[in-house]
Design an enzyme around this catalytic site. Structure first.
Site, PDB file in Angstrom:
ATOM      1  N   ASP A 298       0.841  -1.204   0.000  1.00  0.00           N
ATOM      2  CA  ASP A 298       0.000   0.000   0.000  1.00  0.00           C
ATOM      3  C   ASP A 298       0.874   1.251   0.000  1.00  0.00           C
ATOM      4  OD1 ASP A 298      -2.672   1.404   0.568  1.00  0.00           O
ATOM      5  OD2 ASP A 298      -1.364   2.141   2.153  1.00  0.00           O
ATOM      6  N   VAL A 403     -25.839   5.998 -17.953  1.00  0.00           N
ATOM      7  CA  VAL A 403     -26.150   4.576 -18.195  1.00  0.00           C
ATOM      8  C   VAL A 403     -25.091   3.881 -19.072  1.00  0.00           C
ATOM      9  CG1 VAL A 403     -28.643   4.538 -17.885  1.00  0.00           C
ATOM     10  CG2 VAL A 403     -27.683   5.413 -20.022  1.00  0.00           C
ATOM     11  N   LYS A 409     -23.383   7.143 -24.086  1.00  0.00           N
ATOM     12  CA  LYS A 409     -22.132   7.663 -23.519  1.00  0.00           C
ATOM     13  C   LYS A 409     -21.394   8.516 -24.549  1.00  0.00           C
ATOM     14  CE  LYS A 409     -20.996   4.360 -19.819  1.00  0.00           C
ATOM     15  NZ  LYS A 409     -21.194   5.149 -18.620  1.00  0.00           N
ATOM     16  N   SER A 431     -17.902   0.511 -17.024  1.00  0.00           N
ATOM     17  CA  SER A 431     -17.264  -0.699 -16.509  1.00  0.00           C
ATOM     18  C   SER A 431     -16.965  -1.694 -17.618  1.00  0.00           C
ATOM     19  CB  SER A 431     -18.115  -1.349 -15.409  1.00  0.00           C
ATOM     20  OG  SER A 431     -19.477  -1.176 -15.637  1.00  0.00           O
ATOM     21  N   HIS A 452     -12.544   4.372 -13.176  1.00  0.00           N
ATOM     22  CA  HIS A 452     -13.484   3.316 -12.815  1.00  0.00           C
ATOM     23  C   HIS A 452     -13.555   3.135 -11.300  1.00  0.00           C
ATOM     24  CE1 HIS A 452     -14.742  -1.180 -13.126  1.00  0.00           C
ATOM     25  NE2 HIS A 452     -15.788  -0.396 -13.089  1.00  0.00           N
ATOM     26  N   ASN A 455     -18.427  -0.110  -6.522  1.00  0.00           N
ATOM     27  CA  ASN A 455     -19.666   0.135  -5.785  1.00  0.00           C
ATOM     28  C   ASN A 455     -19.653  -0.587  -4.435  1.00  0.00           C
ATOM     29  OD1 ASN A 455     -22.320   0.803  -5.243  1.00  0.00           O
ATOM     30  ND2 ASN A 455     -23.198  -0.768  -6.554  1.00  0.00           N
ATOM     31  N   GLU A 464      -9.680   2.466 -10.705  1.00  0.00           N
ATOM     32  CA  GLU A 464      -8.809   2.131 -11.836  1.00  0.00           C
ATOM     33  C   GLU A 464      -8.765   3.359 -12.738  1.00  0.00           C
ATOM     34  OE1 GLU A 464      -9.123  -2.296 -13.506  1.00  0.00           O
ATOM     35  OE2 GLU A 464     -11.080  -1.513 -12.997  1.00  0.00           O
ATOM     36  N   ASN A 502     -12.112  -6.359 -13.498  1.00  0.00           N
ATOM     37  CA  ASN A 502     -13.216  -7.182 -13.999  1.00  0.00           C
ATOM     38  C   ASN A 502     -12.733  -8.290 -14.926  1.00  0.00           C
ATOM     39  OD1 ASN A 502     -15.194  -6.045 -12.505  1.00  0.00           O
ATOM     40  ND2 ASN A 502     -15.858  -4.604 -14.073  1.00  0.00           N
TER      41      ASN A 502
HETATM   42  P1  NAD Z   1     -27.738   4.145 -12.900  1.00  0.00           P
HETATM   43  O1  NAD Z   1     -28.701   3.587 -13.857  1.00  0.00           O
HETATM   44  O2  NAD Z   1     -28.003   4.008 -11.444  1.00  0.00           O
HETATM   45  O3  NAD Z   1     -27.554   5.696 -13.200  1.00  0.00           O
HETATM   46  C1  NAD Z   1     -27.416   6.229 -14.465  1.00  0.00           C
HETATM   47  C2  NAD Z   1     -27.886   7.663 -14.408  1.00  0.00           C
HETATM   48  O4  NAD Z   1     -27.541   8.299 -15.612  1.00  0.00           O
HETATM   49  C3  NAD Z   1     -29.402   7.814 -14.237  1.00  0.00           C
HETATM   50  O5  NAD Z   1     -29.660   8.628 -13.137  1.00  0.00           O
HETATM   51  C4  NAD Z   1     -29.837   8.452 -15.533  1.00  0.00           C
HETATM   52  O6  NAD Z   1     -30.924   9.335 -15.360  1.00  0.00           O
HETATM   53  C5  NAD Z   1     -28.575   9.197 -15.911  1.00  0.00           C
HETATM   54  N1  NAD Z   1     -28.503   9.572 -17.314  1.00  0.00           N
HETATM   55  C6  NAD Z   1     -28.871   8.902 -18.400  1.00  0.00           C
HETATM   56  N2  NAD Z   1     -28.602   9.627 -19.509  1.00  0.00           N
HETATM   57  C7  NAD Z   1     -28.044  10.771 -19.105  1.00  0.00           C
HETATM   58  C8  NAD Z   1     -27.551  11.927 -19.761  1.00  0.00           C
HETATM   59  N3  NAD Z   1     -27.627  12.030 -21.072  1.00  0.00           N
HETATM   60  N4  NAD Z   1     -27.017  12.900 -19.010  1.00  0.00           N
HETATM   61  C9  NAD Z   1     -26.973  12.798 -17.675  1.00  0.00           C
HETATM   62  N5  NAD Z   1     -27.440  11.750 -16.998  1.00  0.00           N
HETATM   63  C10 NAD Z   1     -27.962  10.747 -17.709  1.00  0.00           C
HETATM   64  O7  NAD Z   1     -26.341   3.509 -13.291  1.00  0.00           O
HETATM   65  P2  NAD Z   1     -25.043   3.332 -12.377  1.00  0.00           P
HETATM   66  O8  NAD Z   1     -25.082   1.997 -11.752  1.00  0.00           O
HETATM   67  O9  NAD Z   1     -24.832   4.527 -11.545  1.00  0.00           O
HETATM   68  O10 NAD Z   1     -23.915   3.251 -13.498  1.00  0.00           O
HETATM   69  C11 NAD Z   1     -23.397   4.381 -14.124  1.00  0.00           C
HETATM   70  C12 NAD Z   1     -22.101   4.030 -14.809  1.00  0.00           C
HETATM   71  O11 NAD Z   1     -21.188   3.513 -13.854  1.00  0.00           O
HETATM   72  C13 NAD Z   1     -22.245   2.950 -15.853  1.00  0.00           C
HETATM   73  O12 NAD Z   1     -21.364   3.229 -16.890  1.00  0.00           O
HETATM   74  C14 NAD Z   1     -21.832   1.684 -15.136  1.00  0.00           C
HETATM   75  O13 NAD Z   1     -21.350   0.677 -15.983  1.00  0.00           O
HETATM   76  C15 NAD Z   1     -20.738   2.234 -14.270  1.00  0.00           C
HETATM   77  N6  NAD Z   1     -20.445   1.429 -13.077  1.00  0.00           N
HETATM   78  C16 NAD Z   1     -21.458   0.893 -12.343  1.00  0.00           C
HETATM   79  C17 NAD Z   1     -21.145   0.164 -11.214  1.00  0.00           C
HETATM   80  C18 NAD Z   1     -22.239  -0.420 -10.353  1.00  0.00           C
HETATM   81  O14 NAD Z   1     -21.968  -1.335  -9.579  1.00  0.00           O
HETATM   82  N7  NAD Z   1     -23.446   0.095 -10.420  1.00  0.00           N
HETATM   83  C19 NAD Z   1     -19.806  -0.020 -10.827  1.00  0.00           C
HETATM   84  C20 NAD Z   1     -18.808   0.561 -11.592  1.00  0.00           C
HETATM   85  C21 NAD Z   1     -19.134   1.298 -12.722  1.00  0.00           C
END
Ligand code: NAD
Length: 716
Positions: A298, A403, A409, A431, A452, A455, A464, A502
């Site tokens: 660490d 999303v 994205k 992710s 990255h 959660n 990352e 991952n």
């Molecule tokens: P989520 O569905 O909880 O949240 C996504 C949010 O994005 C929603 O609130 C939605 O309204 C918003 N959104 C959609 N289009 C948008 C736009 N054009 N502008 C602004 N906001 C918009 O999803 P999440 O779990 O928070 O995941 C978000 C990202 O993080 C994804 O890419 C996911 O792969 C990544 N991620 C998720 C996790 C997990 O465990 N949930 C872990 C690591 C990375």
């Protein structure tokens, strides 16, 4: 000045000796070889001066003493026999700590800052202790897989009682001054600016005979004043409590209780021998070795990250796009660590729930007394929830967390790029989508990289930082800097499907689903994995992550690495998703979920799942724990080696730390690479060969075979 070294000085005035710790060239005091040598000499000098009537020990730094120097542990314990270590530790006790305790004059310590491990043990060797009210003390040794060895278990038991000592020593925590005073670990607590005067006053009163130091010493050096029944009660309860509360695989906490029980009825010197013997047993074992490596790993990672971040100006304002699970978590973490952040979403409900979640996390801190209501309001005010992009141009770093959809994205990234300055760094929290691919939507791909998070964001230490093919050094450097300022552990990795963590995790999942396919029971697999040390087994982990998410990520992996990760059969995860069992998020996955009294999901066994799986799997079959572990750990370790060889991650240490911080790889096993090196590379190849029929995920790489033959190491 009767003694002047590079770590310790002793001055005498008004017949009082003042021994000051101030390790030259270091920001903290620690009990390294130099300090220990000087301590022995300083005590001898004090003893030789018959004019001295009392000794005051203090520190010239902000800390008192943070403990032993862990970088010297390797040399002290590595390759030594248990007996050698026990003898050496006992010898130090006699020459330093007993010598201090037995001085013919009263002794007082002024604890101005952190006194941990050996630092606290030194304080306990003096007659009395005065502590500043803004600092903490404790015994963190168990976190490194060892127990205190300089009298910590012996003196604390006699000073604060068996049950308190069990809590202090086996819990490995740091305690505030009020708690230390309450149990009797210190004799007085004062404001920092009154410390020196208060300690001197106590010392003078002891010199004047107001306190009977002989009586104090009798308590500290004699047997514990409890009868057999009381002792039995204290330690039986202690052992039960510690067994229940200790993290998996950690043997030090229970060894601490057993040590204290064993020496309770003995005098100091015999008791110290037992303490030294038990410390030696732990210190020469694999668990301590691994935990010490993790501690040093660490430090190495943080040093490297700080260097990678360079001297960039701190981020004054950040933005996060998306206020979902991750966006909300990122906004909270940024604000809570002092960086104001704008949180942009397209849905008001998401903004509201993001703010609500941040409020809940902050309220918890208020309830625990860590934050005032005013501080909470201030932190919340640092998050600006918004449906518009107005003001986004003032953010220096923007994290995209919308999303997981490539088209969405790309459009969001290109839209935001058009609104900001050319120096603004944009980072994606995707992710599964390659950073190099997302960068194609941008005009300035050099200002873009991956960031990255895991959660839940506030709990998981790893970030990352992903370098896409066109990511520039500046973007990577500033993203690392921002992650550090958020209190995270950044590991820089190169782009590939699944990135580092991952990619490795899905090799482990591949081992898991193959087992299920062959008729293994998922509950038995979870049990074996948890016994091995994982915080949760693979089935439970899928439920927590979301099985639909796992299936989606699994598809990305099988596309990215078809030769190893493509399954030609319907997997257990796909079956769950077909039956709308998505995991904790909808209350049913491999397990079913009920809500416990605190409102948290509680997993319960659901008989119907076996029936759902049965048509797609072989007849039920029992696998030994050993086989289960080998079949899930081998692909994980092998994919780890491939990541190293493919240059996805720079070093074996970065990789091991990423697994510990990102997916909870059991720290007492040291990480994937450490795990196979401890096993022996040749033995690991043997295990892999045994399972070669399961496919190329189990196939040793050429480099592994080569190192196994030559006796080399991935850490070299
Ligand atoms: P989520 O569905 O909880 O949240 C996504 C949010 O994005 C929603 O609130 C939605 O309204 C918003 N959104 C959609 N289009 C948008 C736009 N054009 N502008 C602004 N906001 C918009 O999803 P999440 O779990 O928070 O995941 C978000 C990202 O993080 C994804 O890419 C996911 O792969 C990544 N991620 C998720 C996790 C997990 O465990 N949930 C872990 C690591 C990375």
């Amino acid at each position: 000045m009767i003694y002047q070294g590079q770590a310790i000085t002793v001055e005498v005035s008004d017949q009082i000796a003042r021994l000051t710790f101030d390790l030259q060239g270091d920001s903290v005091n620690k009990l390294n070889n130099l300090t220990m040598k000087e301590l022995e000499e300083a005590i001898a000098a004090i003893k030789a001066d018959s004019g001295i009537q009392g000794l005051l020990i203090r520190s010239a730094k902000d800390v008192f003493i943070v403990g032993a120097d862990i970088t010297e542990f390797e040399e002290k314990f590595g390759g030594q026999t248990e007996q050698n270590v026990a003898d050496a530790v006992y010898d130090i006790n006699v020459r330093h700590f007993n010598a201090l305790e037995d001085l013919p004059i009263p002794t007082v310590t002024a604890i101005n800052g952190l006194a941990l491990g050996g630092g606290l043990e030194l304080c306990l060797a003096t007659d009395m202790r005065v502590m500043a009210d803004n600092t903490k003390i404790g015994f963190p040794e168990v976190n490194l897989g060892i127990i205190p060895g300089y009298g910590g278990t012996v003196r604390s038991t006699r000073l604060i009682g068996g049950d308190n000592a069990v809590e202090w020593v086996s819990g490995g925590k740091q305690y505030r001054a009020d708690k230390a005073l309450e149990v009797g670990m210190v004799d007085a607590v004062v404001a920092p600016d009154k410390l020196e005067a208060a300690a001197e006053d106590l010392l003078r009163r002891a010199i004047d005979g107001e306190f009977d130091i002989h009586a104090i010493r009798k308590v500290k050096t004699g047997p514990v004043q409890l009868d057999d029944t009381e002792l039995l009660m204290a330690y039986t309860t202690g052992k039960a409590m510690v067994s229940q509360e200790s993290p998996k695989g950690m043997i030090a906490p229970i060894t601490a209780v057993k040590t204290m029980e064993k020496h309770a009825k003995l005098g100091r010197d015999e008791a110290l021998k037992i303490e030294a013997e038990n410390l030696a047993k732990l210190a020469t074992g694999e668990v301590a070795h691994n935990l010490i490596k993790i501690f040093l790993g660490d430090q190495e990672l943080m040093k490297k990250s700080k260097k990678a971040a360079g001297k960039v100006d701190p981020v004054e304002r950040a933005a996060v796009l998306g206020a979902g699970i991750m966006g909300g978590g990122i906004a909270y973490q940024s604000a809570n660590t002092g960086t104001p952040i704008m949180m942009k979403d397209i849905a008001q409900e998401s903004l509201d729930s993001g703010m609500e979640e941040a409020g809940k996390l902050l309220s918890k801190q208020v309830d625990r007394g860590r934050l005032s209501a005013q501080q909470m309001a201030h932190t919340l005010s640092m998050i600006t929830p918004t449906l518009s992009y107005e003001g986004i141009d003032s953010a220096q770093v923007i994290v995209e967390a919308v999303v997981e959809n490539e088209k969405v994205k790309k459009s969001v990234l290109s839209e935001v790029e058009g609104l900001v300055d050319k120096n603004t760094v944009i980072a994606s929290n995707t992710s599964t989508i390659r950073i190099t691919e997302l960068a194609t939507a941008l005009k300035r791909p050099e200002q873009f990289c991956g960031m990255h998070f895991f959660n839940p964001v506030h709990k998981m230490p790893l970030v990352e930082v992903i370098r896409g093919e066109k990511s520039g050094d500046d973007a990577v450097r500033r993203t690392v800097g921002y992650a550090l300022s958020m209190g995270k552990k950044p590991v820089v990795v190169n782009d590939c499907p699944g990135f580092l963590v991952n990619r490795i995790l899905f090799a482990y999942f591949a081992g898991y689903i193959q087992l299920i396919r062959e008729g293994a029971d998922f509950v038995a697999v979870d049990k074996a994995a948890e016994k091995f040390g994982w915080p949760m087994g693979p089935a439970y982990l899928c439920d927590v992550v979301g099985i639909d998410t796992c299936v989606h990520a699994g598809e990305v992996m099988s596309e990215g690495f078809p030769e190893r990760m493509k399954q030609e059969y319907k997997t257990a995860m796909q079956i769950m998703v077909e039956h709308e069992r998505y995991g904790q998020k909808n209350g049913k996955g491999f397990y079913a979920y009920e809500t416990d009294k605190r409102g948290n999901p509680k997993k319960v066994y659901d008989e119907s799942v076996r029936d759902l799986l049965a048509p797609h799997t072989d007849a039920p079959k029992e696998f030994s724990d050993e086989e289960i572990v080998d079949r899930i750990m081998t692909p994980l370790c092998m994919e780890s080696l491939r990541c190293l060889e493919d240059n996805i991650v720079e070093s074996a240490n970065d990789l091991d730390m990423a697994l510990v911080y990102g997916v909870g790889f059991p720290p007492f096993r040291g990480g994937a690479i450490r795990y196979i090196e401890n096993m022996g590379l040749d033995k690991f190849c043997e295990t892999a060969d045994k399972y070669a029929h399961l496919g190329p995920l189990y196939e040793p790489t050429d480099k592994l075979r080569e190192l196994a033959k030559s006796g080399g190491s991935f850490f070299d």
